[in-house]
Design a protein around this motif. Structure first.
Motif, PDB file in Angstrom:
ATOM      1  N   ILE A 129       5.839 -47.706  -4.259  1.00 14.71           N
ATOM      2  CA  ILE A 129       4.869 -47.187  -3.408  1.00 14.71           C
ATOM      3  C   ILE A 129       4.967 -45.520  -3.590  1.00 14.71           C
ATOM      4  O   ILE A 129       3.691 -44.974  -3.791  1.00 14.71           O
ATOM      5  N   GLY A 130       6.002 -44.874  -3.388  1.00 12.93           N
ATOM      6  CA  GLY A 130       6.082 -43.472  -3.567  1.00 12.93           C
ATOM      7  C   GLY A 130       5.514 -43.266  -5.033  1.00 12.93           C
ATOM      8  O   GLY A 130       5.014 -42.042  -5.261  1.00 12.93           O
ATOM      9  N   PHE A 131       6.072 -43.741  -6.009  1.00 12.03           N
ATOM     10  CA  PHE A 131       5.502 -43.456  -7.425  1.00 12.03           C
ATOM     11  C   PHE A 131       4.000 -43.496  -7.571  1.00 12.03           C
ATOM     12  O   PHE A 131       3.359 -42.568  -8.345  1.00 12.03           O
ATOM     13  N   LEU A 132       3.342 -44.628  -6.973  1.00 10.94           N
ATOM     14  CA  LEU A 132       1.938 -44.739  -7.103  1.00 10.94           C
ATOM     15  C   LEU A 132       1.255 -43.431  -6.382  1.00 10.94           C
ATOM     16  O   LEU A 132       0.379 -42.849  -6.979  1.00 10.94           O
ATOM     17  N   ALA A 189      -1.804 -38.291  -6.755  1.00 11.27           N
ATOM     18  CA  ALA A 189      -1.938 -36.741  -6.408  1.00 11.27           C
ATOM     19  C   ALA A 189      -1.873 -36.070  -7.698  1.00 11.27           C
ATOM     20  O   ALA A 189      -2.403 -35.060  -7.424  1.00 11.27           O
ATOM     21  N   LEU A 190      -0.857 -36.162  -8.591  1.00  9.21           N
ATOM     22  CA  LEU A 190      -0.844 -35.712  -9.849  1.00  9.21           C
ATOM     23  C   LEU A 190      -2.086 -35.489 -10.663  1.00  9.21           C
ATOM     24  O   LEU A 190      -2.712 -34.683 -11.142  1.00  9.21           O
ATOM     25  N   LEU A 191      -2.752 -36.942 -10.547  1.00  7.94           N
ATOM     26  CA  LEU A 191      -4.043 -37.113 -11.399  1.00  7.94           C
ATOM     27  C   LEU A 191      -5.170 -36.353 -10.620  1.00  7.94           C
ATOM     28  O   LEU A 191      -5.700 -35.736 -11.361  1.00  7.94           O
ATOM     29  N   SER A 192      -5.185 -36.433  -9.568  1.00 11.62           N
ATOM     30  CA  SER A 192      -6.134 -35.661  -8.646  1.00 11.62           C
ATOM     31  C   SER A 192      -6.035 -33.956  -9.109  1.00 11.62           C
ATOM     32  O   SER A 192      -7.152 -33.386  -9.130  1.00 11.62           O
ATOM     33  N   GLY A 193      -4.817 -33.687  -9.074  1.00 13.04           N
ATOM     34  CA  GLY A 193      -4.622 -32.055  -9.078  1.00 13.04           C
ATOM     35  C   GLY A 193      -4.908 -31.949 -10.448  1.00 13.04           C
ATOM     36  O   GLY A 193      -5.370 -30.637 -10.503  1.00 13.04           O
ATOM     37  N   LEU A 194      -4.638 -32.442 -11.594  1.00 10.98           N
ATOM     38  CA  LEU A 194      -5.090 -32.082 -12.897  1.00 10.98           C
ATOM     39  C   LEU A 194      -6.469 -32.043 -12.966  1.00 10.98           C
ATOM     40  O   LEU A 194      -6.989 -31.339 -13.564  1.00 10.98           O
ATOM     41  N   LEU A 234      -4.080 -48.859  -1.315  1.00 11.68           N
ATOM     42  CA  LEU A 234      -3.422 -47.818  -1.189  1.00 11.68           C
ATOM     43  C   LEU A 234      -3.863 -46.762  -2.424  1.00 11.68           C
ATOM     44  O   LEU A 234      -4.036 -45.649  -2.070  1.00 11.68           O
ATOM     45  N   CYS A 235      -4.222 -47.348  -3.553  1.00 10.29           N
ATOM     46  CA  CYS A 235      -4.879 -46.373  -4.673  1.00 10.29           C
ATOM     47  C   CYS A 235      -5.912 -45.754  -4.197  1.00 10.29           C
ATOM     48  O   CYS A 235      -6.398 -44.656  -4.523  1.00 10.29           O
TER      49      CYS A 235
END
Length: 318
Positions: free
Chosen positions: A25-28, A33-38, A168-169
């Motif tokens: 769950i944390g990895f997802l 978060a990383l994808l959105s930031g990029l 969650l995604c």
């Protein structure tokens, strides 16, 4: 029914009490978060203040190509004509099509459904095989519940976990888009060009739900296949390995065999229903949405029957 409910609760406890589940769950969440930031960084890096001039130049180029290029097929001409109409609409309304809204983050996060599928497949492949690995299967079978009820409870709990990760995604990408771009973009419509050449608006949420809805089909099929594989192994690691192998290699092999007409009967040729969305094309030209749905239903029933047969007939004395 109460015994089935208790069994489902028991299976849910097995899933959510394991540290591995919360790492998933944390990895997802971290990936979203990383994808959105990029996305946000890339959009601001490549921001074009002269977007009106850019759209005007694009329209001039496409109009010239439509007039001079005789090699364009009907689909290419239609797409270019529609893009010209959309660009004209953007210029008239003063709307920069390159500006991100929260829906762009949600739409882009739909690509992470493959990650949701992989994480759920790991859980599904472990549901039955792990009972034999740990030797806990005997404790389950000595109770009053039948093997069928036990199997059904495991399957329902697994699909519940898949639904939880999917929501969650969706929810985390929506929150990320709102935080980075503002929630005022919720009312942004989806623009399309009708057959009469008129630019029309439709709710963006319908487009998102359609994409997620088609992706859920592949999620269900992969998880059901992994569940069947889990019922065939006594080793959870072997069940997980084979499930991921079939999932990751199946699509590649199917693409390599796409020149053969019989490939349309394979599971992996039909599992991605987004190939029937507007602008996409199926693996084989003779394939239709109804054909793929019927094929998937047959595979689904076969997976469920094989899983039930293997689990209910298996000798657990060893």
């Amino acid at each position: 029914m109460s015994s089935l409910t208790n069994l489902i609760k028991n299976e849910n406890m097995k899933i959510y009490r394991r540290p591995r589940t919360w790492l998933m769950i944390g990895f997802l969440l971290l990936t979203v978060a990383l994808l959105s930031g990029l996305m946000n960084w890339e959009a601001h890096k490549n921001a074009n203040p002269d977007w009106q001039q850019s759209l005007t130049q694009d329209n001039s180029r496409m109009q010239q190509e439509l007039q001079s290029n005789q090699e364009l097929n009907d689909n290419q001409k239609t797409r270019m004509t529609e893009q010209i109409k959309l660009n004209e609409y953007y210029l008239e309304q003063g709307v920069n099509p390159h500006e991100l809204s929260l829906w762009d983050y949600v739409n882009n996060a739909s690509n992470l459904i493959i990650l949701v599928t992989i994480l759920t497949v790991i859980i599904a492949a472990d549901m039955i095989a792990a009972e034999f690995t740990w030797g806990t299967i005997k404790l389950l079978l000595v109770g009053p519940a039948s093997r069928t009820k036990i199997m059904v409870s495991k399957y329902i709990a697994t699909m519940g976990f898949a639904l939880f990760l999917l929501l969650l995604c969706l929810g985390s990408s929506f929150a990320a888009g709102g935080i980075l771009e503002g929630f005022d973009g919720m009312n942004q419509p989806l623009l399309s060009v009708s057959e009469t050449g008129i630019v029309q608006q439709s709710p963006m949420i319908l487009e998102i739900l359609e994409k997620y809805g088609f992706s859920i089909i592949s999620l269900i099929m992969y998880v059901t296949m992994a569940f069947m594989i889990s019922s065939a192994f006594r080793s959870s690691s072997m069940a997980i390995a084979f499930s991921l192998l079939f999932m990751l290699v199946g699509n590649t092999v199917t693409m390599l065999l796409s020149s053969y007409s019989w490939v349309k009967y394979l599971l992996f040729a039909n599992i991605d229903l987004t190939q029937y969305l507007e602008g996409a094309s199926p693996l084989r030209p003779e394939m239709t949405l109804s054909f793929s749905i019927i094929t998937l239903v047959i595979y689904y029933l076969a997976f469920q029957f094989i899983a039930w047969l293997l689990f209910t007939k298996r000798d657990v004395a060893a």
